[in-house]
Write a protein that holds these residues in place. Structure first.
Motif, PDB file in Angstrom:
ATOM      1  N   TYR A 132       0.833  -1.204   0.000  1.00 54.22           N
ATOM      2  CA  TYR A 132       0.000   0.000   0.000  1.00 54.22           C
ATOM      3  C   TYR A 132       0.869   1.257   0.000  1.00 54.22           C
ATOM      4  O   TYR A 132       0.620   2.211  -0.758  1.00 54.22           O
ATOM      5  N   MET A 133       1.913   1.271   0.825  1.00 51.67           N
ATOM      6  CA  MET A 133       2.774   2.440   0.917  1.00 51.67           C
ATOM      7  C   MET A 133       3.596   2.647  -0.355  1.00 51.67           C
ATOM      8  O   MET A 133       3.855   3.782  -0.770  1.00 51.67           O
ATOM      9  N   LEU A 134       4.006   1.576  -1.000  1.00 53.53           N
ATOM     10  CA  LEU A 134       4.861   1.676  -2.176  1.00 53.53           C
ATOM     11  C   LEU A 134       4.095   1.999  -3.451  1.00 53.53           C
ATOM     12  O   LEU A 134       4.654   2.610  -4.368  1.00 53.53           O
ATOM     13  N   ASN A 135       2.823   1.613  -3.531  1.00 59.21           N
ATOM     14  CA  ASN A 135       2.118   1.670  -4.814  1.00 59.21           C
ATOM     15  C   ASN A 135       0.881   2.557  -4.850  1.00 59.21           C
ATOM     16  O   ASN A 135       0.431   2.895  -5.950  1.00 59.21           O
ATOM     17  N   CYS A 136       0.308   2.929  -3.728  1.00 57.70           N
ATOM     18  CA  CYS A 136      -1.013   3.548  -3.739  1.00 57.70           C
ATOM     19  C   CYS A 136      -0.943   5.034  -3.376  1.00 57.70           C
ATOM     20  O   CYS A 136      -0.299   5.412  -2.391  1.00 57.70           O
ATOM     21  N   ARG A 137      -1.638   5.845  -4.155  1.00 56.70           N
ATOM     22  CA  ARG A 137      -1.636   7.290  -3.944  1.00 56.70           C
ATOM     23  C   ARG A 137      -2.465   7.708  -2.737  1.00 56.70           C
ATOM     24  O   ARG A 137      -2.281   8.796  -2.197  1.00 56.70           O
ATOM     25  N   SER A 138      -3.410   6.892  -2.325  1.00 57.93           N
ATOM     26  CA  SER A 138      -4.291   7.278  -1.223  1.00 57.93           C
ATOM     27  C   SER A 138      -3.631   7.108   0.144  1.00 57.93           C
ATOM     28  O   SER A 138      -4.236   7.452   1.153  1.00 57.93           O
ATOM     29  N   PHE A 139      -2.383   6.607   0.181  1.00 60.52           N
ATOM     30  CA  PHE A 139      -1.729   6.396   1.476  1.00 60.52           C
ATOM     31  C   PHE A 139      -1.472   7.720   2.173  1.00 60.52           C
ATOM     32  O   PHE A 139      -0.915   8.648   1.592  1.00 60.52           O
ATOM     33  N   GLU A 140      -1.889   7.806   3.426  1.00 56.64           N
ATOM     34  CA  GLU A 140      -1.624   8.978   4.254  1.00 56.64           C
ATOM     35  C   GLU A 140      -0.916   8.591   5.545  1.00 56.64           C
ATOM     36  O   GLU A 140       0.037   9.240   5.956  1.00 56.64           O
ATOM     37  N   LYS A 141      -1.398   7.521   6.198  1.00 55.21           N
ATOM     38  CA  LYS A 141      -0.796   7.061   7.431  1.00 55.21           C
ATOM     39  C   LYS A 141      -1.104   5.577   7.594  1.00 55.21           C
ATOM     40  O   LYS A 141      -2.107   5.075   7.070  1.00 55.21           O
ATOM     41  N   PRO A 142      -0.255   4.832   8.321  1.00 54.84           N
ATOM     42  CA  PRO A 142      -0.459   3.381   8.450  1.00 54.84           C
ATOM     43  C   PRO A 142      -1.799   2.988   9.049  1.00 54.84           C
ATOM     44  O   PRO A 142      -2.328   1.920   8.741  1.00 54.84           O
ATOM     45  N   SER A 143      -2.363   3.850   9.891  1.00 51.38           N
ATOM     46  CA  SER A 143      -3.638   3.494  10.529  1.00 51.38           C
ATOM     47  C   SER A 143      -4.791   3.437   9.541  1.00 51.38           C
ATOM     48  O   SER A 143      -5.845   2.878   9.848  1.00 51.38           O
ATOM     49  N   ARG A 144      -4.609   4.016   8.324  1.00 48.10           N
ATOM     50  CA  ARG A 144      -5.651   3.974   7.297  1.00 48.10           C
ATOM     51  C   ARG A 144      -5.338   2.914   6.241  1.00 48.10           C
ATOM     52  O   ARG A 144      -5.870   2.957   5.132  1.00 48.10           O
ATOM     53  N   SER A 145      -4.515   1.948   6.595  1.00 48.97           N
ATOM     54  CA  SER A 145      -4.163   0.896   5.641  1.00 48.97           C
ATOM     55  C   SER A 145      -5.299  -0.106   5.487  1.00 48.97           C
ATOM     56  O   SER A 145      -6.019  -0.401   6.452  1.00 48.97           O
ATOM     57  N   PRO A 146      -5.493  -0.659   4.293  1.00 55.24           N
ATOM     58  CA  PRO A 146      -6.400  -1.803   4.147  1.00 55.24           C
ATOM     59  C   PRO A 146      -5.912  -2.974   4.991  1.00 55.24           C
ATOM     60  O   PRO A 146      -4.742  -3.028   5.399  1.00 55.24           O
ATOM     61  N   ARG A 147      -6.801  -3.915   5.254  1.00 49.67           N
ATOM     62  CA  ARG A 147      -6.482  -5.034   6.132  1.00 49.67           C
ATOM     63  C   ARG A 147      -6.679  -6.357   5.402  1.00 49.67           C
ATOM     64  O   ARG A 147      -7.545  -6.482   4.540  1.00 49.67           O
ATOM     65  N   PHE A 148      -5.871  -7.328   5.798  1.00 52.55           N
ATOM     66  CA  PHE A 148      -6.021  -8.700   5.312  1.00 52.55           C
ATOM     67  C   PHE A 148      -6.934  -9.432   6.278  1.00 52.55           C
ATOM     68  O   PHE A 148      -6.704  -9.411   7.488  1.00 52.55           O
ATOM     69  N   GLU A 149      -7.978 -10.077   5.752  1.00 53.22           N
ATOM     70  CA  GLU A 149      -8.934 -10.780   6.606  1.00 53.22           C
ATOM     71  C   GLU A 149      -9.267 -12.146   6.029  1.00 53.22           C
ATOM     72  O   GLU A 149      -9.417 -12.289   4.814  1.00 53.22           O
ATOM     73  N   PHE A 150      -9.378 -13.145   6.925  1.00 51.76           N
ATOM     74  CA  PHE A 150      -9.904 -14.453   6.558  1.00 51.76           C
ATOM     75  C   PHE A 150     -11.397 -14.473   6.863  1.00 51.76           C
ATOM     76  O   PHE A 150     -11.844 -13.914   7.869  1.00 51.76           O
ATOM     77  N   ASP A 151     -12.148 -15.099   5.986  1.00 52.44           N
ATOM     78  CA  ASP A 151     -13.594 -15.214   6.186  1.00 52.44           C
ATOM     79  C   ASP A 151     -13.858 -16.474   7.002  1.00 52.44           C
ATOM     80  O   ASP A 151     -13.985 -17.570   6.466  1.00 52.44           O
ATOM     81  N   ILE A 152     -13.944 -16.315   8.318  1.00 52.62           N
ATOM     82  CA  ILE A 152     -14.098 -17.468   9.213  1.00 52.62           C
ATOM     83  C   ILE A 152     -15.539 -17.635   9.677  1.00 52.62           C
ATOM     84  O   ILE A 152     -15.823 -18.485  10.520  1.00 52.62           O
ATOM     85  N   THR A 153     -16.464 -16.835   9.135  1.00 53.79           N
ATOM     86  CA  THR A 153     -17.873 -16.994   9.506  1.00 53.79           C
ATOM     87  C   THR A 153     -18.439 -18.243   8.853  1.00 53.79           C
ATOM     88  O   THR A 153     -18.158 -18.535   7.689  1.00 53.79           O
ATOM     89  N   GLU A 154     -19.229 -18.979   9.601  1.00 52.82           N
ATOM     90  CA  GLU A 154     -19.842 -20.194   9.092  1.00 52.82           C
ATOM     91  C   GLU A 154     -21.213 -19.866   8.498  1.00 52.82           C
ATOM     92  O   GLU A 154     -21.992 -19.110   9.088  1.00 52.82           O
ATOM     93  N   ALA A 155     -21.516 -20.415   7.327  1.00 50.06           N
ATOM     94  CA  ALA A 155     -22.796 -20.168   6.678  1.00 50.06           C
ATOM     95  C   ALA A 155     -23.936 -20.777   7.490  1.00 50.06           C
ATOM     96  O   ALA A 155     -23.814 -21.875   8.031  1.00 50.06           O
ATOM     97  N   GLU A 156     -25.045 -20.038   7.584  1.00 51.85           N
ATOM     98  CA  GLU A 156     -26.205 -20.530   8.316  1.00 51.85           C
ATOM     99  C   GLU A 156     -26.938 -21.605   7.506  1.00 51.85           C
ATOM    100  O   GLU A 156     -26.729 -21.755   6.297  1.00 51.85           O
ATOM    101  N   ASP A 157     -27.791 -22.347   8.190  1.00 49.14           N
ATOM    102  CA  ASP A 157     -28.639 -23.330   7.531  1.00 49.14           C
ATOM    103  C   ASP A 157     -29.620 -22.582   6.615  1.00 49.14           C
ATOM    104  O   ASP A 157     -30.495 -21.850   7.083  1.00 49.14           O
ATOM    105  N   MET A 158     -29.470 -22.749   5.308  1.00 51.83           N
ATOM    106  CA  MET A 158     -30.243 -21.955   4.359  1.00 51.83           C
ATOM    107  C   MET A 158     -31.738 -22.245   4.469  1.00 51.83           C
ATOM    108  O   MET A 158     -32.574 -21.322   4.383  1.00 51.83           O
TER     109      MET A 158
END
Length: 532
Positions: free
Chosen positions: A357-383
């Protein structure tokens, strides 16, 4: 001054460094060449309780070499530890992940997040990166070196290489900081943006005491004592005792000949001895394998509990292994997986997402506004259960966002003109409705043009007159039908029954009203556009 043009960049902590350093891996430095020539000494050979205690104590003092090499030996030599660790590590590779923008993102931050998502998806070796990061579960930490390169001014990892844990030591001035082993007292600090430094918290404490290796080392040691004793029991005490007898006055050569015959006859099932010498076979020593098997089984259960939080997802004893208990143990294993994934996501956000993000993106202002890596660990409900309960809740007045339902059922929302699933009848009905609305709009536009050509008076008056003219035939048909019923009725009761049975068609009247409303709306839009 722009750091990308000045040759400088700032790391996550605000420290300035030369951007050209990204292109050269830190471990290629000549002063660290001795690390490439380091080979494991396999401290598991001749392991005793005293030796193990010394290894663990030296690790607490900053020397991690023996502890990391012992962890490698344990994983290689103990099939049960290897199997349980593989279950915990491989289950993380199948969990979907995504890059999410910061809270309340701007349009630029949203665009940059989508670009980062594409860059991560194009990393064909990313699955291997996740697997190597999970090595920290056993050893407490895992370091991978990033080799950067540029493609059309975009900085990308060309390679992310796992480095042997024995290459690192603990900084004596900061026992939670890992350093490369050079010939100094403290070691060399890791280069900014050059490493994925994952420290896995299996328990609270300094980095040298985090890993499961310290927990598993003692069961591994006791188990190996029992395996060795069992092997000796089967080799020696499971066979009958061979007893050789030599006559009085036998020479040393004759005694040695008898001894060789006694030692070899158990394996070769045959042999020769001089006349006058005897070999007797005594009964095998009493005992059994049960004590050794019990010790091995007890230590393996301890290893399973330490790695997976239970035993019923790895082995069954035929006594306490019920389906309910198995489900409970599996839920515990899922909790461990989710905890592991959240720790991996935090490290990837800090050491891979933020640098990109810091090396490539123009919208970078400060580390606290960085995008985040997330795993989708929510389990699907019974449809099925979900679809049956939601209509009732909506009927009671619950205001439920549609996005919440999509998240619960793990069903992505359609974007733009993307095709969506529809019922066969509903699709045809939607097509007919769209065609009907288009025809009404066309008729309304034609009427607007005709009305404006006829007169320059107030357009609203013209619309009212036109609507009255169009509705007159329809209303006349209604009154004619009712007049016939009145004329033919013999009593007031007969008229009431006839009116109740009368089925007046309002389709024609509805169509006229729809045309009038569309015409009024289009006319209003035209007036606004013309500035009238």
């Amino acid at each position: 001054m722009d750091p990308k043009t000045s040759g400088y960049q700032y790391d996550q902590k605000g420290n300035k460094f030369r951007i050209k350093q990204l292109k050269t891996p830190q471990t290629q430095d000549a002063k660290l060449g001795h690390l490439h020539k380091h080979y494991a000494e396999h401290p598991s050979r001749g392991l005793t309780p005293a030796k193990l205690a010394g290894i663990l104590q030296r690790a607490e003092q900053g020397d991690l070499i023996a502890q990391c090499e012992l962890a490698e030996d344990m994983e290689e030599k103990d099939g049960h530890i290897f199997s349980e660790l593989q279950k915990r590590r491989l289950c993380m590779k199948s969990v979907p992940w995504k890059i999410v923008p910061p809270r309340n993102p701007s349009a630029a931050e949203q665009r940059d997040t989508e670009m980062l998502q594409e860059l991560f998806e194009d990393m064909t070796f990313f699955d291997q990166v996740l697997f190597d990061m999970s090595d920290a579960i056993l050893k407490g930490f895992s370091n991978q070196e990033i080799s950067w390169h540029q493609e059309e001014k975009i900085w990308l990892p060309q390679e992310i290489e796992f480095k042997d844990p024995s290459w690192f030591r603990v900084n004596p001035n900061n026992r939670n900081e890992l350093m490369l082993r050079d010939h100094s007292e403290t070691g060399e600090a890791l280069q900014p943006f050059g490493w994925i430094r994952h420290v896995h918290k299996t328990k609270s404490g300094y980095v040298s005491r985090n890993g499961l290796a310290r927990v598993l080392a003692w069961p591994y040691l006791f188990k190996n004592f029992s395996v060795r004793d069992l092997a000796e029991f089967l080799e020696i005490y499971g066979l009958p005792l061979r007893l050789g007898k030599y006559p009085t006055g036998a020479s040393p050569d004759e005694k040695m000949t008898l001894l060789r015959a006694v030692m070899s006859i158990g394996h070769n099932a045959g042999g020769i001895i001089p006349k006058g010498m005897d070999i007797e076979f005594q009964n095998a020593a009493s005992g059994g394998k049960d004590p050794f098997e019990y010790m091995v089984s007890l230590m393996e259960k301890t290893e399973s509990k330490a790695i997976l939080g239970g035993t019923l997802t790895s082995q069954a004893d035929g006594k306490s292994s019920t389906n309910a208990l198995g489900n409970v143990h599996n839920e515990v294993r899922e909790e461990l997986r989710d905890s592991d994934l959240m720790q991996l996501a935090s490290t990837l956000t800090r050491d891979l997402v933020l640098p990109k993000y810091m090396l490539n993106c123009r919208s970078f202002e400060k580390p606290s506004r960085s995008p985040r890596f997330e795993f989708d660990i929510t389990e699907a409900e019974d449809m099925k259960a979900f679809s049956e309960s939601l209509p009732g809740l909506v009927g009671l007045g619950f205001r439920i966002p549609r996005s919440w339902g999509h998240n619960k059922l793990q069903i992505p929302e359609a974007k733009g003109d993307e095709e969506v699933l529809t019922l066969p009848g509903a699709a045809a009905e939607n097509d007919n409705q769209e065609q009907k609305e288009a025809a009404l709009k066309k008729q309304a536009i034609t009427k607007i043009a005709a009305l404006k050509q006829k007169s320059s008076t107030d357009v609203a008056d013209l619309y009212s007159k036109q609507l009255a003219d169009d509705m007159s035939p329809v209303l006349k048909n209604f009154t004619d039908e009712i007049q016939q019923l009145v004329d033919s009725a013999e009593s007031w009761e007969d008229l009431q029954e006839s009116l109740a049975d009368l089925n007046l068609s309002v389709d024609e009247a509805t169509e006229v009203m729809q045309q009038a409303l569309v015409a009024a709306q289009l006319s209003g839009q035209h007036e606004v556009n013309e500035g009238n």
